[in-house]
Design a protein around this motif. Structure first.
Motif, PDB file in Angstrom:
ATOM      1  N   GLY A  42      -2.394  -8.691   4.017  1.00 20.49           N
ATOM      2  CA  GLY A  42      -1.670  -9.702   3.258  1.00 20.49           C
ATOM      3  C   GLY A  42      -2.108 -11.126   3.555  1.00 20.49           C
ATOM      4  N   PHE A  43      -2.450 -11.405   4.796  1.00 18.82           N
ATOM      5  CA  PHE A  43      -2.898 -12.756   5.154  1.00 18.82           C
ATOM      6  C   PHE A  43      -4.209 -13.090   4.443  1.00 18.82           C
ATOM      7  N   GLU A  44      -5.148 -12.164   4.484  1.00 17.27           N
ATOM      8  CA  GLU A  44      -6.440 -12.392   3.827  1.00 17.27           C
ATOM      9  C   GLU A  44      -6.258 -12.496   2.315  1.00 17.27           C
ATOM     10  N   THR A  45      -5.400 -11.655   1.756  1.00 18.52           N
ATOM     11  CA  THR A  45      -5.131 -11.700   0.316  1.00 18.52           C
ATOM     12  C   THR A  45      -4.508 -13.042  -0.063  1.00 18.52           C
ATOM     13  N   ALA A  46      -3.528 -13.483   0.716  1.00 20.05           N
ATOM     14  CA  ALA A  46      -2.893 -14.781   0.451  1.00 20.05           C
ATOM     15  C   ALA A  46      -3.915 -15.912   0.540  1.00 20.05           C
ATOM     16  N   ALA A  69      -4.649  -6.689  -6.000  1.00 15.45           N
ATOM     17  CA  ALA A  69      -3.839  -7.887  -6.231  1.00 15.45           C
ATOM     18  C   ALA A  69      -4.702  -9.030  -6.761  1.00 15.45           C
ATOM     19  N   LEU A  70      -5.868  -9.221  -6.173  1.00 15.14           N
ATOM     20  CA  LEU A  70      -6.752 -10.298  -6.624  1.00 15.14           C
ATOM     21  C   LEU A  70      -7.231 -10.055  -8.052  1.00 15.14           C
ATOM     22  N   LYS A  71      -7.546  -8.819  -8.383  1.00 15.64           N
ATOM     23  CA  LYS A  71      -7.949  -8.509  -9.759  1.00 15.64           C
ATOM     24  C   LYS A  71      -6.814  -8.801 -10.724  1.00 15.64           C
ATOM     25  N   ALA A  72      -5.608  -8.392 -10.364  1.00 18.88           N
ATOM     26  CA  ALA A  72      -4.452  -8.596 -11.248  1.00 18.88           C
ATOM     27  C   ALA A  72      -4.165 -10.079 -11.451  1.00 18.88           C
ATOM     28  N   ILE A  73      -4.235 -10.848 -10.376  1.00 19.37           N
ATOM     29  CA  ILE A  73      -3.867 -12.266 -10.466  1.00 19.37           C
ATOM     30  C   ILE A  73      -4.907 -13.069 -11.242  1.00 19.37           C
ATOM     31  N   LEU A  74      -6.122 -12.552 -11.318  1.00 17.28           N
ATOM     32  CA  LEU A  74      -7.145 -13.220 -12.124  1.00 17.28           C
ATOM     33  C   LEU A  74      -7.031 -12.851 -13.601  1.00 17.28           C
ATOM     34  N   ARG A  75      -6.364 -11.750 -13.903  1.00 16.26           N
ATOM     35  CA  ARG A  75      -6.224 -11.290 -15.286  1.00 16.26           C
ATOM     36  C   ARG A  75      -5.013 -11.871 -15.997  1.00 16.26           C
ATOM     37  N   GLN A  76      -3.968 -12.224 -15.259  1.00 15.25           N
ATOM     38  CA  GLN A  76      -2.773 -12.735 -15.914  1.00 15.25           C
ATOM     39  C   GLN A  76      -2.035 -13.726 -15.032  1.00 15.25           C
ATOM     40  N   ASP A  77      -1.086 -14.388 -15.651  1.00 17.78           N
ATOM     41  CA  ASP A  77      -0.292 -15.432 -15.007  1.00 17.78           C
ATOM     42  C   ASP A  77       0.941 -14.806 -14.341  1.00 17.78           C
ATOM     43  N   PHE A  78       1.175 -15.138 -13.080  1.00 16.99           N
ATOM     44  CA  PHE A  78       2.335 -14.620 -12.357  1.00 16.99           C
ATOM     45  C   PHE A  78       3.236 -15.763 -11.908  1.00 16.99           C
ATOM     46  N   ALA A  79       4.537 -15.531 -11.991  1.00 18.62           N
ATOM     47  CA  ALA A  79       5.513 -16.517 -11.532  1.00 18.62           C
ATOM     48  C   ALA A  79       5.618 -16.506 -10.011  1.00 18.62           C
ATOM     49  N   VAL A  80       5.437 -15.328  -9.410  1.00 18.94           N
ATOM     50  CA  VAL A  80       5.559 -15.178  -7.965  1.00 18.94           C
ATOM     51  C   VAL A  80       4.856 -13.884  -7.543  1.00 18.94           C
ATOM     52  N   VAL A  81       4.390 -13.857  -6.310  1.00 17.70           N
ATOM     53  CA  VAL A  81       3.752 -12.671  -5.734  1.00 17.70           C
ATOM     54  C   VAL A  81       4.547 -12.259  -4.495  1.00 17.70           C
ATOM     55  N   LEU A  82       4.935 -10.978  -4.449  1.00 11.63           N
ATOM     56  CA  LEU A  82       5.548 -10.404  -3.245  1.00 11.63           C
ATOM     57  C   LEU A  82       4.447  -9.615  -2.559  1.00 11.63           C
ATOM     58  N   LEU A  83       4.075 -10.005  -1.362  1.00 14.39           N
ATOM     59  CA  LEU A  83       2.869  -9.494  -0.730  1.00 14.39           C
ATOM     60  C   LEU A  83       3.153  -8.931   0.657  1.00 14.39           C
ATOM     61  N   ASP A 126       0.812  -1.219   0.000  1.00 10.29           N
ATOM     62  CA  ASP A 126       0.000   0.000   0.000  1.00 10.29           C
ATOM     63  C   ASP A 126       0.842   1.265   0.000  1.00 10.29           C
ATOM     64  N   MET A 127       2.148   1.137   0.192  1.00 13.56           N
ATOM     65  CA  MET A 127       3.012   2.320   0.266  1.00 13.56           C
ATOM     66  C   MET A 127       3.854   2.443  -1.003  1.00 13.56           C
ATOM     67  N   GLU A 128       3.749   3.605  -1.644  1.00 18.06           N
ATOM     68  CA  GLU A 128       4.458   3.868  -2.893  1.00 18.06           C
ATOM     69  C   GLU A 128       5.960   3.649  -2.769  1.00 18.06           C
ATOM     70  N   VAL A 175       4.400  -6.025 -12.053  1.00 20.43           N
ATOM     71  CA  VAL A 175       3.044  -5.486 -11.972  1.00 20.43           C
ATOM     72  C   VAL A 175       2.810  -5.051 -10.536  1.00 20.43           C
ATOM     73  N   ARG A 176       2.310  -3.826 -10.364  1.00 23.44           N
ATOM     74  CA  ARG A 176       2.049  -3.273  -9.031  1.00 23.44           C
ATOM     75  C   ARG A 176       0.581  -3.438  -8.646  1.00 23.44           C
ATOM     76  N   ALA A 177       0.375  -3.610  -7.354  1.00 22.16           N
ATOM     77  CA  ALA A 177      -0.963  -3.542  -6.772  1.00 22.16           C
ATOM     78  C   ALA A 177      -0.817  -2.849  -5.429  1.00 22.16           C
ATOM     79  N   ARG A 178      -1.731  -1.917  -5.142  1.00 23.32           N
ATOM     80  CA  ARG A 178      -1.628  -1.144  -3.901  1.00 23.32           C
ATOM     81  C   ARG A 178      -2.575  -1.618  -2.810  1.00 23.32           C
ATOM     82  N   SER A 179      -3.267  -2.732  -3.079  1.00 23.77           N
ATOM     83  CA  SER A 179      -4.175  -3.283  -2.070  1.00 23.77           C
ATOM     84  C   SER A 179      -4.405  -4.766  -2.365  1.00 23.77           C
ATOM     85  N   GLY A 180      -4.975  -5.447  -1.396  1.00 27.18           N
ATOM     86  CA  GLY A 180      -5.319  -6.845  -1.603  1.00 27.18           C
ATOM     87  C   GLY A 180      -6.334  -7.016  -2.719  1.00 27.18           C
ATOM     88  N   GLU A 181      -7.294  -6.098  -2.777  1.00 24.56           N
ATOM     89  CA  GLU A 181      -8.319  -6.164  -3.823  1.00 24.56           C
ATOM     90  C   GLU A 181      -7.692  -6.010  -5.206  1.00 24.56           C
TER      91      GLU A 181
END
Length: 194
Positions: free
Chosen positions: A67-71, A44-58, A16-18, A36-42
């Protein structure tokens, strides 16, 4: 470390911090991957449903969906459950954060300040795994096509031997071999279309 790769992968960085996003981009930039950047869990979920990611730094500590709820949501979805997650948190992290993260299915846990070399090394491992998984998925039957042809030929030979065998009722066995031949032909057709 590796330089530019022929098939760059996508890495999702969530914070959430720039200034943290900028720092992660600076550390991961030398890997020459699509960040790919995401500034919130919401987000992040939208991004991960739109494309394939090798890894997520959360990041763990975020307003709203942390982060726990997002994971947990990422791991709950069939299409994203296998995406590795590296949880990131501040130096004053609660002692049970790592345990909670691993219990949710996180692959790793890092506390800030993060050693750039360690982060790049860990991310590189997941990038390599992702590439290998993509290669396997792209040709699931390609290497087996020749083997399936050999099996099909052998089954046909066995069927001919059984049909031409004097005495004894082998019709049930012949039928089972014919079924196997059809199954192999079906697999071969699938391997050539893959």
């Amino acid at each position: 470390m590796s330089t530019a790769t022929p098939d760059p992968c996508s890495i999702l960085i969530v914070d959430d911090m720039e200034e943290n996003l900028v720092a992660l981009e600076a550390v991961l930039g030398p890997l020459h991957q699509h960040l790919v950047r995401a500034r919130s869990g919401e987000e992040a979920l939208k991004a991960i449903l739109r494309q394939d990611f090798a890894v997520v730094l959360l990041d763990i500590l975020m307003p709203g969906m942390d982060g726990f709820e997002t994971a947990a949501n990422i791991k709950r979805l069939d299409q994203t459950k296998d995406v590795p997650i590296i949880l990131v948190t501040g130096a004053d992290a609660d002692a049970d954060y790592a345990y909670r993260g691993y219990a949710l299915g996180a692959a790793d846990f890092l506390a800030k300040p993060i050693d750039p070399w360690v982060l790049r090394t860990k991310v590189n491992v997941f990038l390599d795994l992702h590439r290998k998984n993509r290669q396997l998925a792209a040709r699931p039957m390609a290497g087996n096509g020749r083997r399936l042809a050999e099996i099909s030929e052998r089954l046909a030979d066995v069927e001919l031997l059984l049909r031409n065998r004097p005495g004894g009722d082998t019709s049930g066995l012949v039928d089972r071999i014919a079924d196997l031949e059809r199954a192999v032909r079906h697999l071969r057709a699938g391997s050539t279309s893959a």
